[in-house]
Scaffold this motif. Structure first.
Motif, mmCIF file in Angstrom:
data_model
loop_
_atom_site.group_PDB
_atom_site.id
_atom_site.type_symbol
_atom_site.label_atom_id
_atom_site.label_comp_id
_atom_site.label_asym_id
_atom_site.label_seq_id
_atom_site.Cartn_x
_atom_site.Cartn_y
_atom_site.Cartn_z
ATOM 1 N N THR A 124 4.209 9.727 4.923
ATOM 2 C CA THR A 124 4.857 10.298 3.748
ATOM 3 C C THR A 124 6.343 10.512 4.003
ATOM 4 N N HIS A 125 7.123 10.128 3.011
ATOM 5 C CA HIS A 125 8.576 10.340 3.042
ATOM 6 C C HIS A 125 8.953 11.123 1.791
ATOM 7 N N TRP A 164 2.301 10.841 -10.279
ATOM 8 C CA TRP A 164 1.864 9.885 -9.257
ATOM 9 C C TRP A 164 1.888 8.477 -9.823
ATOM 10 N N SER A 165 2.313 7.508 -9.003
ATOM 11 C CA SER A 165 2.193 6.109 -9.410
ATOM 12 C C SER A 165 0.732 5.677 -9.279
ATOM 13 N N THR A 218 7.594 8.812 -1.237
ATOM 14 C CA THR A 218 6.548 7.786 -1.145
ATOM 15 C C THR A 218 5.444 8.252 -0.200
ATOM 16 N N CYS A 219 4.295 7.628 -0.359
ATOM 17 C CA CYS A 219 3.208 7.800 0.608
ATOM 18 C C CYS A 219 2.578 6.427 0.827
ATOM 19 N N ASN A 278 0.833 -1.202 0.000
ATOM 20 C CA ASN A 278 0.000 0.000 0.000
ATOM 21 C C ASN A 278 0.870 1.254 0.000
ATOM 22 N N VAL A 279 1.946 1.200 -0.775
ATOM 23 C CA VAL A 279 2.889 2.311 -0.865
ATOM 24 C C VAL A 279 2.860 2.867 -2.281
ATOM 25 N N GLY A 280 2.653 4.160 -2.396
ATOM 26 C CA GLY A 280 2.689 4.816 -3.694
ATOM 27 C C GLY A 280 3.909 5.718 -3.802
ATOM 28 N N THR A 281 4.324 6.003 -5.024
ATOM 29 C CA THR A 281 5.461 6.903 -5.248
ATOM 30 C C THR A 281 4.978 8.170 -5.960
#
Length: 667
Positions: free
Chosen positions: A249-250, A183-184, A266-267, A168-171
């Motif tokens: 969020t990073h 957005w990914s 990432t989020c 469940n991580v998006g970039t």
């Protein structure tokens, strides 16, 4: 034309671009060699599959043909040219390809298999033909290599997308030169937008919850843009569908010549972990508050215990050396009063702890609501008289109004409110009004307890139903009490589905109003046949004692006995009853349970412990409290039977008959 075997995995894996490139290579080879048929073959130990051929008008006509020999490598089962093949292989080739000459190119790898170019009727003896095929092989090699690279990248991207989905991580990435935000697919899913949505830095920030979260992400982005320092934060956003989503969020910055040119990071959807943490924090705070409350409760209980214990021990020590009877009686009364306070505290603590621990349950039964209220009022008449306070009681229902509810708890609610009123009222009056009304089909028991006591300020009113929240700073120790009574009232009313309101003014007094939904009792009709006593039986004399703190109740019961020419003695409380039983043997005692000074159950125990009843004697409970616990406590004390108020003639006659029969046997 391009032609694929439907059973081959290549049919699925080759992309349209690769198909077109391979067709172009085969066709260009035919043109440069001056021939009509070129092939791209997939060769293994068992079969030769035709992947591409330049013309469908020429052989072979099959999609797949048997391999020449079950051997490996490919060079052994398919020679490089017709000039170097055996006669047996040439025969095999002629059979399936309808030609005697061919040139085969190099063997290339494609998806774990082996492929090669074959040009039919190309003369292998001409060197320039071999050179042309070599060039075509280089072209094919580059094409396949490009395909492998692109496929590897595609597989890597697919794996990356799957890993994002699993975690469940998006970039995301922001090009600050072009202001383009990417957005990914998983980032889009987290924000609940469709695939065509084009985010900007401004719209992305606006997804964060308005207030702290949006301000914080704006501050973080500005700080990283200026300093290049990475960030990590847990914030709440609101998705395009209006759902609240907690994300972790990073972000990092790419700096060039001291200027930020790109942000990326990432989020991750961390809803579950954040909700769990918030729930754990809430439970921790509840546990800490409960622990603190219990600590305060124990501390206050410890303090409260000391006062009545000091009164009991102090007076007992004083009585030990006291010679004056009047002083000794006074000190004994103080000790008894302190003991009553101690017992009251213990009972309140037990009730309070059972309620907050969820161990408390209501126990419903049928009871006469007027008799219940009259018993309570009778107890407080003496207390009010001792303080010089008038007590007014208005009970707006007839004597035979039976309801179904928890009689003991309703009694406890009214009793606690009256105790509170007596405690804080030094002059004036106290009034209690109880009535029964219907809201639609639901019977509601309405009770109001009003006094002209000290009253309460708004601050005290806001916390009056919490334990130990009385005004200790201004009230005396006597006024403070144990501080649990009103808290128990509030929780009991709530448990019974009722409502409780309080109105008060400092120096003017206080009024408590309660409304408790109940049910009307469905009592079985009593037998209409009256019990008859013969003149012979009635000739047996009986000593009868009626014990009740209510004058009217004693009068009513006495008149029922006078019907048979029995004139009972009377006692207004349990202590008087014990004294009278010491001086006279009674055949039957009608004993009320709820009385001041000494209750009926305690009086019964003393009478039996001292052996004051004859062998055939009976003590019969007469009370409005008819729960199973009440009956059990009466039975344990030694009472032979149980009459519910208001008593009826037939029940009294039955008790006389049982007593007369028992006495006749012993005489």
């Amino acid at each position: 034309m391009v032609y694929f075997d439907e059973q081959s995995s290549l049919n699925v894996k080759l992309e349209e671009q690769l198909k077109a490139s391979l067709t172009q290579i085969v066709q260009r080879g035919c043109d440069s060699l001056g021939i009509f048929q070129g092939l791209l073959l997939h060769v293994d130990e068992d079969t030769v599959n035709i992947l591409v051929k330049s013309s469908s008008a020429y052989p072979p006509s099959f999609k797949s043909i048997p391999s020449y020999a079950n051997c490996s490598p490919v060079d052994n089962c398919f020679p490089v040219s017709s000039a170097k093949c055996s006669s047996a292989f040439k025969q095999w080739f002629t059979t399936y390809f309808s030609a005697e000459k061919y040139i085969r190119g190099q063997v290339h790898k494609l998806d774990g298999g082996h492929v090669c170019l074959v040009f039919i009727n190309a003369c292998p003896e001409q060197p320039n033909n071999l050179e042309k095929v070599a060039l075509l092989d280089e072209w094919l090699s580059v094409t396949l290599e490009k395909f492998h690279v692109e496929k590897a990248e595609t597989n890597q991207n697919t794996l990356y997308e799957k890993l994002q989905s699993v975690a469940n991580v998006g970039t995301w990435e922001v090009d600050l030169i072009t202001s383009e935000l990417t957005w990914s697919s998983q980032t889009r899913l987290i924000h609940e937008v469709d695939e065509n949505y084009k985010p900007t830095l401004e719209t992305a920030i606006n997804f964060y919850k308005e207030g702290f979260d949006r301000n914080e992400i704006s501050r973080i982005v500005s700080h990283t843009t200026e300093t290049g320092e990475p960030w990590s934060a847990t914030l709440e956003l609101v998705s395009a569908k209006g759902n609240s989503v907690w994300i972790e969020t990073h972000g990092m910055a790419e700096m060039k010549h001291g200027k930020c040119i790109r942000l990326f990071g990432t989020c991750q959807n961390v809803n579950k972990s954040v909700q769990l943490r918030l729930e754990l924090d809430a439970r921790r705070k509840e546990a800490e508050a409960a622990s603190k409350e219990r600590g305060m409760l124990l501390s206050r209980i410890s303090h409260e215990l000391k006062t009545p214990l000091n009164g009991i021990t102090g007076m007992l020590q004083a009585i030990k050396f006291e010679t004056k009877d009047n002083v000794r009686i006074r000190k004994a009364d103080i000790a008894l009063h302190s003991a009553d306070r101690l017992l009251s505290l213990i009972n309140d603590v037990l009730d309070y702890t059972s309620i907050i621990n969820g161990e408390f349950t209501l126990k419903h039964n049928d009871f006469c609501v007027r008799s219940l209220c009259e018993d309570i009022v009778d107890v407080f008449k003496t207390k009010c008289a001792e303080k010089g306070v008038r007590l007014y009681a208005v009970l707006s229902f007839d004597e035979k109004t039976y309801v179904h509810g928890d009689a003991a708890r309703i009694s406890q609610v009214i009793t606690n409110l009256l105790s509170n009123a007596v405690k804080f009222t030094a002059k004036g009056y106290i009034s209690v009004q109880v009535t029964l009304k219907h809201q639609g089909d639901v019977p509601i028991l309405l009770a109001s307890v009003e006094d002209t006591g000290v009253g309460m300020s708004d601050d005290i009113l806001s916390r009056v139903f919490r334990p130990f929240q009385n005004d200790t700073a201004s009230a005396s120790e006597e006024l403070n009490g144990n501080g649990l009574g009103l808290s128990i009232v509030s929780q009991l009313v709530d448990k019974m589905g009722g409502e409780l309101e309080v109105r008060s003014k400092v120096g003017k007094g206080t009024c408590f109003d309660i409304a408790i939904p109940i049910e009307m009792a469905t009592l079985d009709e009593k037998s209409s046949g009256e019990i008859e006593l013969s003149s012979e039986v009635l000739s047996v004399p009986l000593n009868i004692l009626v014990v009740d703190d209510n004058d009217i109740n004693r009068l009513v019961l006495g008149s029922m006995l006078e019907k048979f020419n029995y004139f009972p003695d009377e006692a207004e409380n349990g202590e008087v009853a014990v004294q009278m039983a010491r001086s006279r043997k009674y055949d039957i005692i009608f004993m009320d349970c709820a009385m001041p000074v000494l209750d009926g159950v305690s009086a019964t125990k003393i009478i039996y412990q001292e052996g004051l009843m004859p062998k055939h004697g009976r003590i019969v409970a007469v009370t409005a409290n008819t729960t199973a616990e009440d009956k059990a406590s009466c039975s344990e004390a030694g009472m032979q039977d149980f009459l519910a108020k208001p008593v009826v003639q037939n029940d009294v006659t039955l008790q006389l008959k049982l007593t007369l029969d028992a006495k006749s046997v012993t005489v």
